[in-house]
Enzyme design. Sequence first.
Site, PDB file in Angstrom:
ATOM      1  N   HIS A 412       1.042  -1.015   0.106  1.00  0.00           N
ATOM      2  CA  HIS A 412      -0.284   0.201  -0.192  1.00  0.00           C
ATOM      3  C   HIS A 412       0.815   0.887   0.058  1.00  0.00           C
ATOM      4  O   HIS A 412       0.619   1.910  -0.937  1.00  0.00           O
ATOM      5  CB  HIS A 412      -1.028  -0.352   1.213  1.00  0.00           C
ATOM      6  CG  HIS A 412      -2.175   1.071   1.550  1.00  0.00           C
ATOM      7  ND1 HIS A 412      -3.196   0.823   1.599  1.00  0.00           N
ATOM      8  CD2 HIS A 412      -1.801   2.178   2.249  1.00  0.00           C
ATOM      9  CE1 HIS A 412      -3.533   2.088   1.842  1.00  0.00           C
ATOM     10  NE2 HIS A 412      -2.740   2.963   1.711  1.00  0.00           N
ATOM     11  N   GLU A 413       1.968   0.789   0.712  1.00  0.00           N
ATOM     12  CA  GLU A 413       2.552   2.773   0.807  1.00  0.00           C
ATOM     13  C   GLU A 413       4.314   2.533  -0.283  1.00  0.00           C
ATOM     14  O   GLU A 413       3.603   3.410  -0.459  1.00  0.00           O
ATOM     15  CB  GLU A 413       3.620   2.701   2.312  1.00  0.00           C
ATOM     16  CG  GLU A 413       2.335   2.751   3.258  1.00  0.00           C
ATOM     17  CD  GLU A 413       1.428   3.538   3.788  1.00  0.00           C
ATOM     18  OE1 GLU A 413       2.021   4.981   3.269  1.00  0.00           O
ATOM     19  OE2 GLU A 413       0.584   3.774   4.561  1.00  0.00           O
ATOM     20  N   HIS A 416       1.838   4.370  -2.685  1.00  0.00           N
ATOM     21  CA  HIS A 416       2.133   5.735  -2.170  1.00  0.00           C
ATOM     22  C   HIS A 416       3.128   6.780  -3.307  1.00  0.00           C
ATOM     23  O   HIS A 416       3.129   7.079  -3.722  1.00  0.00           O
ATOM     24  CB  HIS A 416       1.952   6.692  -1.213  1.00  0.00           C
ATOM     25  CG  HIS A 416       0.106   6.395  -0.702  1.00  0.00           C
ATOM     26  ND1 HIS A 416      -0.633   6.956  -1.008  1.00  0.00           N
ATOM     27  CD2 HIS A 416      -0.227   5.455   0.543  1.00  0.00           C
ATOM     28  CE1 HIS A 416      -2.081   6.166  -0.575  1.00  0.00           C
ATOM     29  NE2 HIS A 416      -1.072   5.635   0.529  1.00  0.00           N
TER      30      HIS A 416
END
Length: 628
Positions: A412-413, A416
Site C-alpha cells: 500500500h505505502e 504512494h
Amino acid sequence: MRRQTVLCIAVAAAVIGLTVSLVAQERDRMKTPDKYKWNLAEIYPSEAAWREAKDKVAKDLPQMRAYQGKLGSSATVLADALDKSNALDKELSRLYVYAQMLSDQDTRDATHLGMKQEMTQLAATEGAENAYVEPEILRFEKGKVEKFIAAEPRLKIYRFYLEDIARRSAHTLSAAEEKLLADVGPLASAPSDIYGILSNADFPYPTVILSNGKAVKLDQAAFADLRALPNRSDREKVMSAYFGALGSFSGTFGTTMNGEVQKVAFMAKERKYESALEYSLTGPNVPVSVYRRLIDGINKNLPAFHRYLKLRQRILAVDKLHYYDLYAPLVASVDLNYSPEEAQKLVLAAVAPLGSEYTSVVQRAFDNRWIDLFPNDGKRSGAYSEGGAYDVHPYMLINYNGKYTDVSALAHEMGHTMQSYFSNKTQPYPLASYPIFVAEVASTFNENLLINHMLKQIKDDDARLSLLGNYLENIKGTVYRQAQFAEFELRMHEMAGKGQPITGDALAKLYLEITRKYYGHDQGVCIVDDYVANEWSYIPHFYRDFYVYQYATSFTASMALSEKVMSGDAAATKRYLAFLSAGGSKYPIDLLKDAGVDMTTDEPLDLTVKAMNRVMDEMETILARRKS
C-alpha cells in the site's frame, strides 16, 4: 507549502493471531538494525545542516515583498515571482519533511517536536509573505494572463495554477485578509497537534492481563495487534479496555475535535462557502455530489456488507457476532507470517505487471533505506508515505508486525511512494504534488495486485479462505468503514453548522448511532457494544477534514483500473503509469478519467460490490466443500 504526506489507515484485519517472535521484537530504536530504519541524512546530513538551511529560508522569505504591486507589470516579473515562490516552497517542504519524520521516530522527543513546530511557524510566515499573490493576479484585466503565458515560456508550467486562481476567485479575499488567514496557520494546527501528542505520547494506555497470564500495555500498535487475537475473551478484554480508556478522556478529545470543527467552520464562512464540506472539497475541485453519492451508495449496498458479516459469523462459529470479533483471524490454523525479506519478495512479484522500471525503483526503496519499518517506543502509529522532499526521494513510515496485513500495508505505502517518485521525476515542482483524492488509488491498486498474486500461488482451501477473507476485510476497512467515517464527519460538521454542541458525549452518541446502522446492530447482524461509541477518538484522520472519504472513492477507482492491468491490457497499463506520472497537472476527476474511470458515476462502487459478492460466492463454495 506543498507536501505529499499521505496518511494511511490500518489495512484490513489480521489473518492470524499475534506472532510470538514479533511480540518480543526489540522496541528500543537504538537496537533496531539500520537497514530497517530510514536514512534521513539524504535530506540533510545533520540537524545542524537543517538548521542552517532553515535559517536561510527564513531570511529569504521576505524577498517575495519585492514583487508586490508589480505582478501585472510584465510577464517576466510574474514569472520571476512565481519561480522565486516555488523555489522557496520547495526548500520549505524539504525542511518540514525532515523535522516531521525526526519527530515521528519518537513523538516524546521535545527537541524534534520543537523543530516541527518551528516549521509550522515558518509555513505560516510563507503564507503571509505570499498572501498578496492571488488577489493581485485576480485584479489583472481580462486576457492578461493568456498574453503573459504566450509571451513568457517560463509561465507555461504555471498555466494550471493561474487558471485555478480564476476558478476560486469568488472565494479569494483581499491581500490583507489573505495575510490574516495565513497568520492564523499555527493556531489552526493546534487541535491536531494536541491530539497527536496526547494520543501518541502522553496517553495513559491501559494494561490488560491476557488468558495466558501475560500483562500487556495497550498502546496503539499493541491494540492494533491484540484486537486480532484468536482467543475471543482476550479480544473482548482488549477492545473494551482500550475504548474504555479513550472514553475516560472524552472531555479532552471532544474539546480538541471541537477546535478542529470550529476552525473549518470559520474558514468556510470567511471564504464565503455554503458549508464546511464545500470549502474542503473546493481545493481539488471535487463536486460535493461525489461525497454525498458515496454515502448514499454505501447505505444502499449495506446488504452486501451484512452478507459478509454473516459469513464471518459462520466461519468463526460464534452464536452472536460482536464488534470485537471483526479483527479475529477467520482461519486460526492458517499461519501467514512473513519476515521483512519475504514481504519484499512478495511485493516485488505482485507489482511485476507494471514493468521493469517500476520494480527497479521498488527494489531501490527496499535496498536504500527509504523505509522506517518496525514499531518502537514513542514512534508515531499507523503508516504513511512522504514525498515532499522533491529533490531526494519519498520515504515510508510503517509499523511492521509480520502478518499478511503488514505485507499488504507495505505494498500500500509503496503505491504512494511510486506515485510520488514518478510525479516528482516527471513533473516540474509546481505540478508534482498530486491531489489526495487520487492518492489512495495507487496504494489500493498495489493491494489488489498483491492479493491477486497471492491467490494465484495458494491453492489450499484454508489458506485461500483466509486470503479471500482478507480481501473482503480490505473492502470493509477501506470502503465501508471509511464511508461510515465520512458520514460521521459530515454529520459532525453539520451539527456545528446548526450551532449544536460538539462534545465528547455528543460525538460518542452520534458515532454509536451510525456504527450500529452500518453493522446491522438492530437486525442482529453484528452487536456493537456501548463502549464502541468511543472509537471515534481513535481516528486521527478526523483532523484532516473531509479526508477519509477519499479512501473509499480511491479504492473503487483502483478496483476498476487494476482488473484491466491484471488482465494483461497493455493500453490500460500504459494509461495507469501515465496517471502515476501526472502529479497535479489536472484536477483529480480528470486525472482518473484519463486513466479510465469516471468517479462522478455509480459504476466504480457497483463494480466493487460485484467483486465483493464474487469473492463471497467462492468462500461459500469452499465452506460447502469443507463441510462435505
